[in-house]
Write a protein that holds these residues in place. Structure first.
Motif, PDB file in Angstrom:
ATOM      1  N   UNK A  52       8.609  10.460  -3.154  1.00  0.00           N
ATOM      2  CA  UNK A  52       7.671  10.380  -2.037  1.00  0.00           C
ATOM      3  C   UNK A  52       6.263  10.094  -2.528  1.00  0.00           C
ATOM      4  N   UNK A  53       5.540   9.328  -1.732  1.00  0.00           N
ATOM      5  CA  UNK A  53       4.101   9.143  -1.924  1.00  0.00           C
ATOM      6  C   UNK A  53       3.405   9.723  -0.698  1.00  0.00           C
ATOM      7  N   UNK A  54       2.511  10.660  -0.924  1.00  0.00           N
ATOM      8  CA  UNK A  54       1.765  11.283   0.165  1.00  0.00           C
ATOM      9  C   UNK A  54       0.380  10.669   0.222  1.00  0.00           C
ATOM     10  N   UNK A  55       0.009  10.177   1.416  1.00  0.00           N
ATOM     11  CA  UNK A  55      -1.300   9.558   1.619  1.00  0.00           C
ATOM     12  C   UNK A  55      -1.993  10.234   2.791  1.00  0.00           C
ATOM     13  N   UNK A  56      -3.297  10.086   2.828  1.00  0.00           N
ATOM     14  CA  UNK A  56      -4.091  10.695   3.897  1.00  0.00           C
ATOM     15  C   UNK A  56      -4.111   9.800   5.129  1.00  0.00           C
ATOM     16  N   UNK A  57      -3.946  10.446   6.284  1.00  0.00           N
ATOM     17  CA  UNK A  57      -3.958   9.721   7.561  1.00  0.00           C
ATOM     18  C   UNK A  57      -5.191   8.868   7.748  1.00  0.00           C
ATOM     19  N   UNK A  58      -6.351   9.480   7.510  1.00  0.00           N
ATOM     20  CA  UNK A  58      -7.605   8.827   7.853  1.00  0.00           C
ATOM     21  C   UNK A  58      -8.028   7.790   6.824  1.00  0.00           C
ATOM     22  N   UNK A  59      -7.453   7.883   5.619  1.00  0.00           N
ATOM     23  CA  UNK A  59      -7.787   6.900   4.587  1.00  0.00           C
ATOM     24  C   UNK A  59      -7.106   5.564   4.839  1.00  0.00           C
ATOM     25  N   UNK A  60      -5.950   5.590   5.521  1.00  0.00           N
ATOM     26  CA  UNK A  60      -5.181   4.357   5.753  1.00  0.00           C
ATOM     27  C   UNK A  60      -4.776   4.314   7.237  1.00  0.00           C
ATOM     28  N   UNK A  61      -5.727   4.078   8.129  1.00  0.00           N
ATOM     29  CA  UNK A  61      -5.398   4.087   9.567  1.00  0.00           C
ATOM     30  C   UNK A  61      -4.732   2.807  10.038  1.00  0.00           C
ATOM     31  N   UNK A  62      -4.895   1.722   9.293  1.00  0.00           N
ATOM     32  CA  UNK A  62      -4.395   0.412   9.717  1.00  0.00           C
ATOM     33  C   UNK A  62      -2.898   0.300   9.464  1.00  0.00           C
ATOM     34  N   UNK A  63      -2.156  -0.120  10.476  1.00  0.00           N
ATOM     35  CA  UNK A  63      -0.698  -0.212  10.354  1.00  0.00           C
ATOM     36  C   UNK A  63      -0.265  -1.260   9.339  1.00  0.00           C
ATOM     37  N   UNK A  64      -0.977  -2.356   9.232  1.00  0.00           N
ATOM     38  CA  UNK A  64      -0.598  -3.374   8.258  1.00  0.00           C
ATOM     39  C   UNK A  64      -0.803  -2.860   6.841  1.00  0.00           C
ATOM     40  N   UNK A 108      14.238  17.140  -9.718  1.00  0.00           N
ATOM     41  CA  UNK A 108      13.160  17.694  -8.901  1.00  0.00           C
ATOM     42  C   UNK A 108      12.790  16.749  -7.760  1.00  0.00           C
ATOM     43  N   UNK A 109      12.111  17.285  -6.766  1.00  0.00           N
ATOM     44  CA  UNK A 109      11.497  16.486  -5.717  1.00  0.00           C
ATOM     45  C   UNK A 109      10.180  15.975  -6.287  1.00  0.00           C
ATOM     46  N   UNK A 110      10.065  14.658  -6.458  1.00  0.00           N
ATOM     47  CA  UNK A 110       8.949  14.063  -7.197  1.00  0.00           C
ATOM     48  C   UNK A 110       7.978  13.388  -6.225  1.00  0.00           C
ATOM     49  N   UNK A 111       6.720  13.822  -6.279  1.00  0.00           N
ATOM     50  CA  UNK A 111       5.721  13.396  -5.308  1.00  0.00           C
ATOM     51  C   UNK A 111       4.489  12.842  -6.011  1.00  0.00           C
ATOM     52  N   UNK A 112       4.049  11.656  -5.584  1.00  0.00           N
ATOM     53  CA  UNK A 112       2.758  11.110  -5.998  1.00  0.00           C
ATOM     54  C   UNK A 112       1.765  11.383  -4.875  1.00  0.00           C
ATOM     55  N   UNK A 113       0.649  12.011  -5.204  1.00  0.00           N
ATOM     56  CA  UNK A 113      -0.409  12.282  -4.221  1.00  0.00           C
ATOM     57  C   UNK A 113      -1.521  11.266  -4.452  1.00  0.00           C
TER      58      UNK A 113
END
Length: 335
Positions: A271-283, A233-238
Motif C-alpha cells: 500500500x501507498x498512503x497519500x494525503x487527501x489534500x495534497x492530491x485532490x485532482x482525480x487525474x 508483513x503488511x508493507x506501507x509507503x507513506x
C-alpha cells in the motif's frame, strides 16, 4: 473524501512487530504514530549518511556513524510521562555559545560516548534506549557511515550534462534536479539485526522523509529490498505531504513513487498512503495509482496533515491521523 476509520466499538487488531524505516523528522512523526498502534514491538531503522551539523562533526572527528537521526528516533520513542519528556528534551538539547560544544546535540554526544566504551553502535543505542525507557528499539541500517552521491542535471548550461554531487547536505540542498542517487561504499553490509527485524515484522513502513537522503538510501543497502519483498508483513509507503525544496523540488507524488521503483528493482509493497489534500485532482490520483502498480501496490487517501492549533494545516504528518490510517488499512486488508 477521507476514508472512514474502523468503528471505535471494534477491538483493535494487534499488528504484530513494527519496523519503520526512514530518518529525520519524517521518521520521528511515523514513530509517534506507530506507538499508538496495538503491537508487540517497534524497531526504527535509520539511515547513516548525514554529514552536516553536529552529526557531521562527530563523524569527521571520531569516525562514528552520524548519530543525529538515531538520536531523533530515540527521542520519538521516549515515554509520554514526565521523565520521558525530560529525556526527550535532554536528547534534543543543543549547546549554545561559541566554543567547541556549540551546536552539538546532547544526545549525539551521549550516543558517541557510549559507543566509544562499547565499540558497538547497536549496543550503544540499546543502552541509551534502556536508560530513557524507550518504547522501542533503534537500529542503524549499517554499522558504518555511508556517503550519498547524486547524479544531478541542471548545473550546467546544457541540461543533458549530469554532475555528481556528493554528501547528504549537498544532495539535499542542490539547485539542480536529482536523477539518481547511490551509496559509497558500494554494497554496504546491512546490520544483521535489521534483516532479522524485517523478516519478523507484521507491519513495515517506509517514509515519509527526505526522499533521496532518508528514504531511498535504505533501499540501496544490499539485502534490504529483498528482505522487505520476501516479508509477509503488511508493507506501507507513506508519501510526503509536499515536495521538498532542493532534492525533490517540483516532484509530483507519482514521481516520488517512480523514484522508488527505479532505485529498488524488485521492491514489492502492499500500500501507498497519500494525503487527501495534497492530491485532490482525480487525474493526478490515477497517475499515482499507475505508478504504484510498479510496486504491486494499491493507493489509499487519508487526511494526514497536522493542525497548527489555529485551524491551519501544516506540512507535517499528524501522528494520530497517521496511526488511524495505518490501523484502518491493516484491518481492512485482512491482516
Amino acid at each position: 473524501m477521507t476514508e472512514p476509520t474502523a468503528p471505535a466499538s471494534q477491538p483493535a487488531t494487534n499488528v504484530g512487530k513494527i519496523v519503520s524505516l526512514g530518518g529525520g523528522h519524517g521518521l520521528f512523526q511515523t514513530l509517534r504514530a506507530v506507538r499508538q498502534l496495538p503491537s508487540e514491538s517497534i524497531t526504527a531503522v535509520v539511515t547513516v549518511a548525514d554529514d552536516g551539523g553536529s552529526s557531521g562533526r562527530i563523524r569527521r572527528e571520531l569516525g562514528h556513524v552520524p548519530p543525529g537521526d538515531l538520536r531523533m528516533a530515540l527521542a520519538a520513542l521516549a515515554p509520554f510521562d514526565e521523565e520521558g519528556r525530560m529525556w526527550e528534551q535532554v536528547l534534543q538539547h543543543r549547546f549554545g555559545g561559541h566554543g567547541a560544544l556549540a551546536g552539538h546535540a546532547a544526545g549525539n554526544l551521549l550516543i558517541a560516548g557510549v559507543y566509544e566504551v562499547l565499540q558497538s553502535e547497536v549496543a550503544a543505542l540499546d543502552v541509551v534506549g534502556k536508560m530513557i525507557r524507550a518504547q522501542g528499539r533503534v537500529l542503524p541500517v549499517c554499522a558504518d557511515p555511508l556517503d550519498i552521491a547524486a547524479d544531478v542535471a541542471g548545473l550546467d548550461d546544457d541540461p543533458r550534462i549530469m554532475r555528481e554531487v556528493r554528501g547528504q547536505v549537498a544532495v539535499a540542498s542542490t539547485i539542480g534536479q536529482v536523477r539518481r542517487v547511490k551509496l559509497y561504499p558500494e554494497n554496504p553490509e546491512p546490520c544483521g539485526e535489521v534483516v532479522d527485524a524485517i523478516a519478523d515484522a507484521g507491519l513495515i513502513t517506509l517514509g515519509p522523509g527526505s526522499w533521496f537522503s532518508s528514504v531511498i538510501p535504505h533501499l540501496l543497502v544490499p539485502g534490504v529490498v529483498e528482505s522487505i519483498s520476501k516479508s509477509s508483513a503488511f508493507k506501507v509507503v507513506v508519501l510526503n505531504l509536499t515536495a521538498e525544496p532542493g532534492e525533490t523540488s517540483g516532484f509530483t507524488a507519482e514521481r516520488h513513487v517512480h523514484m522508488l521503483s527505479q532505485h529498488a528493482k524488485g521492491l514489492k509493497v502492499d500500500l501507498i498512503i497519500a494525503d487527501n489534500f495534497s492530491i485532490p485532482n482525480q487525474s493526478d490520483r490515477k497517475y499515482l495509482e499507475r505508478a504504484a502498480s510498479l510496486l504491486d501496490a494499491k493507493v489509499a487517501f487519508h487526511d494526514l496533515r497536522q493542525n497548527d492549533g489555529k485551524g491551519l494545516l501544516t506540512d507535517r504528518h499528524d501522528p494520530e491521523k497517521l496511526a488511524q490510517a495505518l490501523l484502518y488499512e491493516f484491518e481492512r486488508r485482512g491482516r
